[in-house]
Design a protein around this motif. Structure first.
Motif, PDB file in Angstrom:
ATOM      1  N   ASP A   1      26.934  59.640  38.577  1.00 27.94           N
ATOM      2  CA  ASP A   1      28.023  60.011  37.673  1.00 27.94           C
ATOM      3  C   ASP A   1      28.741  58.726  37.262  1.00 27.94           C
ATOM      4  OD1 ASP A   1      30.841  60.628  36.924  1.00 27.94           O
ATOM      5  OD2 ASP A   1      30.197  62.682  37.281  1.00 27.94           O
ATOM      6  N   TYR A   2      28.679  58.400  35.980  1.00 27.16           N
ATOM      7  CA  TYR A   2      29.223  57.126  35.493  1.00 27.16           C
ATOM      8  C   TYR A   2      30.739  57.057  35.663  1.00 27.16           C
ATOM      9  CZ  TYR A   2      29.389  52.983  32.382  1.00 27.16           C
ATOM     10  OH  TYR A   2      29.564  51.720  31.857  1.00 27.16           O
ATOM     11  N   ALA A   3      31.422  58.107  35.261  1.00 20.64           N
ATOM     12  CA  ALA A   3      32.889  58.118  35.355  1.00 20.64           C
ATOM     13  C   ALA A   3      33.346  57.967  36.801  1.00 20.64           C
ATOM     14  CB  ALA A   3      33.447  59.392  34.744  1.00 20.64           C
ATOM     15  N   ALA A   4      32.651  58.636  37.710  1.00 18.38           N
ATOM     16  CA  ALA A   4      33.012  58.539  39.127  1.00 18.38           C
ATOM     17  C   ALA A   4      32.791  57.127  39.650  1.00 18.38           C
ATOM     18  CB  ALA A   4      32.196  59.538  39.942  1.00 18.38           C
ATOM     19  N   ALA A   5      31.687  56.508  39.250  1.00 17.03           N
ATOM     20  CA  ALA A   5      31.399  55.137  39.691  1.00 17.03           C
ATOM     21  C   ALA A   5      32.466  54.167  39.197  1.00 17.03           C
ATOM     22  CB  ALA A   5      30.020  54.712  39.194  1.00 17.03           C
ATOM     23  N   LEU A   6      32.929  54.367  37.963  1.00 10.74           N
ATOM     24  CA  LEU A   6      33.992  53.517  37.430  1.00 10.74           C
ATOM     25  C   LEU A   6      35.302  53.753  38.179  1.00 10.74           C
ATOM     26  CD1 LEU A   6      33.293  53.777  33.588  1.00 10.74           C
ATOM     27  CD2 LEU A   6      33.253  51.667  34.928  1.00 10.74           C
ATOM     28  N   LYS A   7      35.642  55.023  38.386  1.00 11.61           N
ATOM     29  CA  LYS A   7      36.891  55.366  39.058  1.00 11.61           C
ATOM     30  C   LYS A   7      36.932  54.825  40.482  1.00 11.61           C
ATOM     31  CE  LYS A   7      39.857  59.332  40.164  1.00 11.61           C
ATOM     32  NZ  LYS A   7      39.980  60.814  40.105  1.00 11.61           N
ATOM     33  N   GLU A   8      35.789  54.873  41.151  1.00  9.95           N
ATOM     34  CA  GLU A   8      35.702  54.417  42.534  1.00  9.95           C
ATOM     35  C   GLU A   8      35.410  52.920  42.651  1.00  9.95           C
ATOM     36  OE1 GLU A   8      32.656  57.035  43.941  1.00  9.95           O
ATOM     37  OE2 GLU A   8      33.885  58.823  43.572  1.00  9.95           O
ATOM     38  N   LYS A   9      35.391  52.256  41.505  1.00  9.53           N
ATOM     39  CA  LYS A   9      35.176  50.802  41.426  1.00  9.53           C
ATOM     40  C   LYS A   9      33.867  50.374  42.090  1.00  9.53           C
ATOM     41  CE  LYS A   9      40.119  49.933  41.066  1.00  9.53           C
ATOM     42  NZ  LYS A   9      41.323  49.267  41.614  1.00  9.53           N
ATOM     43  N   ARG A  10      32.838  51.181  41.841  1.00  5.74           N
ATOM     44  CA  ARG A  10      31.501  50.856  42.330  1.00  5.74           C
ATOM     45  C   ARG A  10      30.646  50.191  41.261  1.00  5.74           C
ATOM     46  NH1 ARG A  10      28.627  54.960  43.025  1.00  5.74           N
ATOM     47  NH2 ARG A  10      29.988  56.708  42.459  1.00  5.74           N
ATOM     48  N   VAL A  11      31.209  50.044  40.041  1.00  9.12           N
ATOM     49  CA  VAL A  11      30.481  49.376  38.970  1.00  9.12           C
ATOM     50  C   VAL A  11      30.742  47.880  39.072  1.00  9.12           C
ATOM     51  CG1 VAL A  11      30.147  49.169  36.483  1.00  9.12           C
ATOM     52  CG2 VAL A  11      30.647  51.411  37.494  1.00  9.12           C
ATOM     53  N   LEU A  12      29.691  47.104  39.120  1.00  8.00           N
ATOM     54  CA  LEU A  12      29.772  45.654  39.267  1.00  8.00           C
ATOM     55  C   LEU A  12      29.649  44.980  37.903  1.00  8.00           C
ATOM     56  CD1 LEU A  12      27.236  45.484  42.250  1.00  8.00           C
ATOM     57  CD2 LEU A  12      29.737  45.721  42.393  1.00  8.00           C
ATOM     58  N   THR A  13      29.738  43.666  37.875  1.00  5.91           N
ATOM     59  CA  THR A  13      29.418  42.962  36.633  1.00  5.91           C
ATOM     60  C   THR A  13      27.970  43.273  36.279  1.00  5.91           C
ATOM     61  OG1 THR A  13      28.794  40.969  37.863  1.00  5.91           O
ATOM     62  CG2 THR A  13      31.052  41.081  37.014  1.00  5.91           C
ATOM     63  N   PRO A  14      27.602  43.327  35.000  1.00  2.04           N
ATOM     64  CA  PRO A  14      26.243  43.737  34.632  1.00  2.04           C
ATOM     65  C   PRO A  14      25.147  42.764  35.054  1.00  2.04           C
ATOM     66  CG  PRO A  14      27.476  43.065  32.698  1.00  2.04           C
ATOM     67  CD  PRO A  14      28.456  43.131  33.822  1.00  2.04           C
ATOM     68  N   VAL A  15      25.519  41.544  35.416  1.00  2.00           N
ATOM     69  CA  VAL A  15      24.578  40.578  35.978  1.00  2.00           C
ATOM     70  C   VAL A  15      25.361  39.624  36.868  1.00  2.00           C
ATOM     71  CG1 VAL A  15      24.746  38.914  34.060  1.00  2.00           C
ATOM     72  CG2 VAL A  15      22.650  39.004  35.440  1.00  2.00           C
ATOM     73  N   ASP A  16      24.735  39.163  37.944  1.00  2.00           N
ATOM     74  CA  ASP A  16      25.344  38.156  38.798  1.00  2.00           C
ATOM     75  C   ASP A  16      24.226  37.434  39.535  1.00  2.00           C
ATOM     76  OD1 ASP A  16      24.549  40.151  40.538  1.00  2.00           O
ATOM     77  OD2 ASP A  16      26.493  40.398  41.512  1.00  2.00           O
TER      78      ASP A  16
END
Length: 333
Positions: free
Chosen positions: A61-76
């Motif tokens: 779930d994209y919205a949940a991942a954003l809300k829970e701050k589980r989305v990282l920078t798109p590359v590292d």
């Protein structure tokens, strides 16, 4: 195609995924965007084709991942020292007025062009060479730090105790990997907040280097391949949940005085920036700054940057931090 990096909701394992509306389609075999890029290089295929071939039926779930701050920078990069963050300025057709307002000196009779306007004029006249094989004029260039200076979506942008200001810069960022033969390979583009200290820069243009040595943020999504020539977005500052400033911004090559190819050439012409295995994040500049409208940011303010090709907004709060290094603290060994 837009890619994201996340930590999954089950065990917090790193995953790469394709954005599909409100879901993230998880990929197999590649735990990071860098893994995926190296697989594509080995197979001799486009990054988009490699990603499509590894798509699974598992989703998040994209919205949940954003809300829970589980989305990282798109590359590292697993070793932050091998991620180089840089940028170019005075590249956008609307940037002269805002930047020159910072730097020009009051004079009596006839005012001469400031260095900012001289460089902007050079870009207008020579930033878009007719041939792709021809080098155009050099842009303004600056160094921002390595991968340890990069924060992810939703993560705070530190406001150092010594800073005069912490201001947003909504920008297009190019994301590059240097292949095994020392050739730059563009992975894609992301929205970026090339956060800077504009008050320090205003004191004297030679303080530009100091003003740029700050953290920055990219994401949440990486557009694989090319982006539109003209991109329109919105930059906002929220305080206490309410918008206190907002302004549209334009980016993309059609709104710039340089071609992207020219800016890329002048960055990667240096041997030290073509070291195999290194990751490069390069900000292409902006024409829109809240400080130009006399906005003074505060601890706790939230920066929000959106633009249609990049999907979800990039949001980062501003967080004041205490001094970790003080005058006289360096000792002789």
């Amino acid at each position: 195609m837009n890619l994201v990096q996340i930590k999954d909701h089950l065990k917090g394992k790193r995953r790469v995924g394709l954005v599909a509306a409100d879901r993230i389609v998880l990929l197999k075999k590649a735990a990071t965007t860098l893994d995926l890029a190296r697989m594509a290089l080995r197979e001799g295929v486009k990054l988009s084709a490699m990603a499509s071939s590894l798509a699974t039926s598992a989703t998040e779930d994209y919205a949940a991942a954003l809300k829970e701050k589980r989305v990282l920078t798109p590359v590292d990069h697993p070793d932050p020292a091998h991620c180089i963050i840089t940028g170019t300025g005075l590249t956008h057709l609307g940037s002269a007025a805002a930047r020159d307002g910072m730097h020009k000196k009051l004079s009596g009779a006839k005012e001469e062009l400031t260095d900012s306007l001289k460089m902007f004029k050079m870009g207008l006249e020579g930033g878009k060479p007719k041939s792709k094989s021809e080098a155009g004029v050099q842009p303004e260039w600056f160094y921002k730090g390595d991968g340890s200076w990069l924060v992810g979506p939703g993560q705070p942008l530190p406001l150092p105790a010594f800073a005069k200001d912490g201001g947003e810069e909504p920008e297009l960022a190019g994301l590059y990997l240097i292949d095994d033969k020392g050739r730059p390979v563009r992975l894609g583009f992301a929205l970026g907040n090339e956060y800077s200290d504009h008050v320090t820069e205003r004191q004297n243009y030679l303080y530009l280097a100091h003003s740029k040595l700050r953290h920055s943020s990219i994401g949440p999504e990486m557009v694989v391949g090319n982006v539109p020539a003209s991109i329109e977005g919105m930059s906002r500052i929220l305080r206490g949940g309410k918008v206190i400033w907002e302004k549209p911004f334009l980016t993309g090559e059609a709104n710039m005085s340089h071609t992207l190819a020219n800016l890329e050439y002048h960055h990667f012409k240096y041997d030290g920036f073509r070291r195999p295995g290194d990751l490069h994040i390069h900000y292409f500049g902006t024409a829109t700054l809240s400080i130009a409208d006399n906005v003074k940011t505060e601890d706790g303010d939230v920066f929000e940057i959106t633009a249609a090709p990049f999907g979800a907004p990039l949001r980062n709060p501003l967080k004041a931090v205490k001094a970790a290094h003080k005058p006289g603290s360096v000792k002789s060994l």
